[in-house]
Structure formats: structure tokens, C-alpha cells
Design a protein around this motif. Structure first.
Motif, mmCIF file in Angstrom:
data_model
loop_
_atom_site.group_PDB
_atom_site.id
_atom_site.type_symbol
_atom_site.label_atom_id
_atom_site.label_comp_id
_atom_site.label_asym_id
_atom_site.label_seq_id
_atom_site.Cartn_x
_atom_site.Cartn_y
_atom_site.Cartn_z
ATOM 1 N N LYS A 1 -4.639 -12.131 32.856
ATOM 2 C CA LYS A 1 -4.806 -11.095 31.837
ATOM 3 C C LYS A 1 -5.199 -9.757 32.460
ATOM 4 N N MET A 2 -6.037 -9.821 33.492
ATOM 5 C CA MET A 2 -6.463 -8.586 34.158
ATOM 6 C C MET A 2 -5.293 -7.945 34.894
ATOM 7 N N SER A 3 -4.449 -8.774 35.487
ATOM 8 C CA SER A 3 -3.309 -8.211 36.225
ATOM 9 C C SER A 3 -2.273 -7.620 35.265
ATOM 10 N N GLU A 4 -2.192 -8.143 34.056
ATOM 11 C CA GLU A 4 -1.252 -7.594 33.075
ATOM 12 C C GLU A 4 -1.716 -6.234 32.590
ATOM 13 N N ASN A 5 -3.010 -6.040 32.542
ATOM 14 C CA ASN A 5 -3.551 -4.734 32.090
ATOM 15 C C ASN A 5 -3.471 -3.779 33.233
ATOM 16 N N VAL B 1 -11.268 -23.526 37.150
ATOM 17 C CA VAL B 1 -10.194 -22.868 37.909
ATOM 18 C C VAL B 1 -9.110 -22.373 36.951
ATOM 19 N N ARG B 2 -8.753 -23.177 35.973
ATOM 20 C CA ARG B 2 -7.727 -22.766 35.010
ATOM 21 C C ARG B 2 -8.177 -21.536 34.226
ATOM 22 N N ARG B 3 -9.427 -21.515 33.807
ATOM 23 C CA ARG B 3 -9.955 -20.379 33.057
ATOM 24 C C ARG B 3 -9.959 -19.121 33.923
ATOM 25 N N GLU B 4 -10.359 -19.267 35.179
ATOM 26 C CA GLU B 4 -10.350 -18.115 36.087
ATOM 27 C C GLU B 4 -8.937 -17.581 36.291
ATOM 28 N N GLN B 5 -7.974 -18.471 36.416
ATOM 29 C CA GLN B 5 -6.583 -18.043 36.580
ATOM 30 C C GLN B 5 -6.099 -17.296 35.341
ATOM 31 N N GLN B 6 -6.469 -17.779 34.172
ATOM 32 C CA GLN B 6 -6.070 -17.091 32.946
ATOM 33 C C GLN B 6 -6.688 -15.708 32.866
ATOM 34 N N ILE B 7 -7.941 -15.595 33.242
ATOM 35 C CA ILE B 7 -8.608 -14.292 33.224
ATOM 36 C C ILE B 7 -7.962 -13.349 34.225
ATOM 37 N N LEU B 8 -7.673 -13.848 35.429
ATOM 38 C CA LEU B 8 -7.014 -13.016 36.429
ATOM 39 C C LEU B 8 -5.627 -12.584 35.978
#
Length: 75
Positions: A71-75, A62-69
Motif C-alpha cells: 500500500k505504501m509503494s502504491e502511494n 509477515v503477510r500484514r507487513e507485505q500488505q502495508i508495504l
């Protein structure tokens, strides 16, 4: 005298590895030392430990998915 010493040395050089190989491949030795040691290092699964490990894996996923999301939202 020299031939006798050389024969003794050759016998020692050949018998030592063969003896060690024979001793280490005895079934009783294997069961007594190797299997017991493995069970000490890797104990059989306990239900509480297994659940704790599964919970930890889920939290990390869950933590990894949140980090990926994030990063995607920042781009």
C-alpha cells in the motif's frame, strides 16, 4: 393455616439460594468439576502446538507487513 404456609414459603425462598451458594463454593466441587472442565477446554501447552501457533503468528505478521508495504509503494 395461612401463617404456616407463608412460613414454609419464606423458609424455602431463603434456604434454596443459601444452599445453592454453599454447594457451589465447596472446594471438592470446584476441583472436581470446574478445574477439570477448564483443563478439557484449555489443555496444557504442548510443544508442537505452541510452535505451530508461533509459526502461524509469524506468517500472519509477515503477510500484514507485505500488505502495508504494498500500500505504501502504491502511494
Amino acid at each position: 393455616m395461612g401463617v404456616k404456609i407463608e412460613m414454609f414459603r419464606m423458609m424455602l425462598y431463603l434456604s434454596f439460594p443459601v444452599t445453592m451458594f454453599w454447594i457451589s463454593n465447596q472446594a471438592e466441587y470446584f476441583e472436581e468439576y470446574i478445574v477439570k472442565r477448564k483443563r478439557e477446554i484449555f489443555p496444557p501447552d504442548e510443544e508442537s502446538r505452541r510452535k505451530e501457533l508461533e509459526n502461524f503468528k509469524e506468517r500472519m505478521r509477515v503477510r500484514r507487513e507485505q500488505q502495508i508495504l504494498k500500500k505504501m509503494s502504491e502511494n
